[in-house]
Motif scaffolding. Structure first.
Motif, short mmCIF file in Angstrom:
data_model
loop_
_atom_site.label_atom_id
_atom_site.label_comp_id
_atom_site.label_asym_id
_atom_site.label_seq_id
_atom_site.Cartn_x
_atom_site.Cartn_y
_atom_site.Cartn_z
N LEU A 32 0.86 -1.19 0.00
CA LEU A 32 0.00 0.00 0.00
C LEU A 32 0.89 1.23 0.00
CD1 LEU A 32 -2.75 -0.86 2.66
CD2 LEU A 32 -2.98 -0.90 0.16
N VAL A 33 0.54 2.19 -0.83
CA VAL A 33 1.23 3.48 -0.83
C VAL A 33 0.38 4.45 -0.01
CG1 VAL A 33 2.09 5.36 -2.25
CG2 VAL A 33 2.25 3.01 -3.09
N LEU A 34 0.96 4.95 1.08
CA LEU A 34 0.24 5.83 2.00
C LEU A 34 0.80 7.25 1.90
CD1 LEU A 34 0.14 3.56 5.19
CD2 LEU A 34 -1.52 3.69 3.33
N SER A 41 -2.65 4.26 -3.18
CA SER A 41 -2.68 3.25 -4.24
C SER A 41 -2.36 1.88 -3.63
CB SER A 41 -1.68 3.58 -5.36
OG SER A 41 -0.35 3.59 -4.85
N VAL A 42 -2.78 0.86 -4.39
CA VAL A 42 -2.56 -0.53 -3.99
C VAL A 42 -1.69 -1.18 -5.05
CG1 VAL A 42 -3.61 -2.73 -3.42
CG2 VAL A 42 -4.79 -0.60 -2.85
N LYS A 43 -0.61 -1.81 -4.63
CA LYS A 43 0.31 -2.49 -5.54
C LYS A 43 0.27 -3.99 -5.24
CE LYS A 43 1.59 1.55 -7.00
NZ LYS A 43 1.15 2.05 -8.34
N SER A 94 -6.59 -11.23 1.94
CA SER A 94 -7.26 -11.18 0.63
C SER A 94 -7.49 -9.75 0.16
CB SER A 94 -8.59 -11.93 0.70
OG SER A 94 -9.43 -11.36 1.69
N ASP A 95 -7.71 -8.82 1.08
CA ASP A 95 -8.00 -7.42 0.71
C ASP A 95 -7.14 -6.53 1.61
OD1 ASP A 95 -9.02 -4.88 0.26
OD2 ASP A 95 -11.07 -5.58 0.01
N VAL A 96 -6.03 -6.01 1.05
CA VAL A 96 -5.09 -5.23 1.87
C VAL A 96 -5.70 -3.90 2.30
CG1 VAL A 96 -3.00 -6.29 0.98
CG2 VAL A 96 -4.01 -4.39 -0.25
N VAL A 97 -6.56 -3.32 1.49
CA VAL A 97 -7.19 -2.05 1.87
C VAL A 97 -8.09 -2.24 3.08
CG1 VAL A 97 -8.73 -0.21 1.11
CG2 VAL A 97 -7.05 -1.15 -0.48
N GLN A 98 -8.95 -3.24 3.01
CA GLN A 98 -9.84 -3.52 4.13
C GLN A 98 -9.04 -3.96 5.35
OE1 GLN A 98 -12.87 -6.37 3.15
NE2 GLN A 98 -14.23 -5.67 4.80
N GLY A 161 -10.57 -8.32 6.09
CA GLY A 161 -9.77 -8.44 4.87
C GLY A 161 -9.00 -9.75 4.81
N LEU A 162 -9.42 -10.73 5.60
CA LEU A 162 -8.73 -12.02 5.66
C LEU A 162 -9.59 -13.11 5.02
CD1 LEU A 162 -7.39 -11.94 9.33
CD2 LEU A 162 -6.18 -11.29 7.24
N ASP A 163 -8.93 -14.09 4.46
CA ASP A 163 -9.59 -15.26 3.89
C ASP A 163 -9.10 -16.49 4.64
OD1 ASP A 163 -10.99 -17.05 2.30
OD2 ASP A 163 -9.39 -17.14 0.79
N VAL A 164 -10.01 -17.12 5.40
CA VAL A 164 -9.64 -18.34 6.14
C VAL A 164 -9.67 -19.51 5.17
CG1 VAL A 164 -10.21 -19.85 8.07
CG2 VAL A 164 -10.57 -17.38 8.27
#
Length: 296
Positions: A32-34, A41-43, A94-98, A161-164
């Motif tokens: 993540l670019v903060l 942005s998300v890379k 699974s979702d770095v933003v969340q 934002g995690l996937d078990v």
């Protein structure tokens, strides 16, 4: 000379600024670019990327499947037989933003603490359901229960934002304070079964011995009966032979019977006889064989 002195530091600064604006995303991670704490942005694709130096920063997160060991907890199935459960889970971001919005600067440690709480709650809920007994947990239906825990934990962890990916029960044991009582009960059951087997074995052995003793008795009785019959027939035949033989010579018969009487009377090295000189026992010897002896 002055230009060189001025240009060299400038070039070094420009190079440092240029290098700080470049970052590489590895194939095993997401970034993540903060900018001032806000996500710009998300890379997610590996490769070379750029950011604004000094203003923007890069936060990296592992994109691989991670492992989490939960705390050992006690559950009480529907049969009220408490069990100690030790589980572990496989998960990924699974979702770095969340994920960033949910855990903030706490990062992976904070996320695992919250995920562990979710897993423990789902383990207690699934294993403590009305239809679930301790035998069910320890049987082949255990896989169905683990999949149910995984699905419910997956739904709850989605907000982080995690996937078990998977949940597994490593160990399912009785509490320490109950083990000795359980072992004692199992030992008593085994001893009872052993006593029953021994009793059944002794009963079978007695039946076999009784049958063998009866067979021996019947065999001995039959053999004794046959021996008596044979012995009687032999005695009868012998007496017949003797009668026929002695009937041909009475004097020899008298002599033979007297000799038998003397032999029977004088057996043994310490035999003693007390009688008068005119006893009829030695009448045959005094008569010279002309009179029959007195039988003993």
């Amino acid at each position: 000379m002055r230009k060189t002195t001025f240009l060299i530091p400038l070039i070094v600064v420009l190079l440092a600024v240029g290098m700080s604006s470049i970052f590489v995303v590895d194939e095993r991670e997401k970034a993540l670019v903060l900018q001032f704490g806000q996500i710009k942005s998300v890379k997610e694709e590996p490769g070379l990327n750029f950011k604004i130096p000094l203003i923007q920063e890069v936060v990296r997160y592992d994109d691989r499947i991670l492992s989490l060991d939960t705390d050992v907890i006690e559950v009480t199935p529907s049969d009220d037989r408490r069990l100690v459960v030790d589980a572990f889970a496989r998960y990924r971001i699974s979702d770095v933003v969340q994920f960033r919005q949910a855990v903030g600067v706490g990062g992976l440690r904070a996320a695992e603490d919250r995920l562990s709480s979710i897993l423990n709650a789902q383990i207690r809920e699934v294993l403590g359901a009305d239809q679930v007994t301790s035998d069910t947990i320890l049987s082949e239906d255990r896989r169905i229960l683990m999949n149910r825990i995984r699905d419910q934990a997956k739904a709850s962890a989605r907000g982080l934002g995690l996937d078990v990916v998977d949940v597994r029960l490593k160990q399912t044991n009785l509490p320490t304070q109950n083990l000795e009582a359980t072992f004692a009960r199992m030992r008593a059951e085994r001893e009872r079964e052993a006593a029953d087997e021994i009793a059944r074995g002794n009963e079978a052995a007695q039946r076999v011995r009784a049958l063998a003793d009866r067979t021996v008795t019947e065999t001995m009785s039959e053999a004794e009966r046959e021996a008596q019959v044979i012995r009687g027939e032999a005695d009868a035949r012998r007496n017949g032979i003797f009668a026929e033989a002695f009937g041909q010579d009475p004097e020899f018969f008298a002599f033979y019977r007297s000799m038998q009487a003397y032999e029977n009377a004088l057996q043994g090295s310490n035999s003693s006889m007390v009688m008068t000189p005119d006893s009829e026992f030695f009448e045959y010897l005094r008569s010279g064989g002309r009179q029959a002896p007195v039988d003993q």
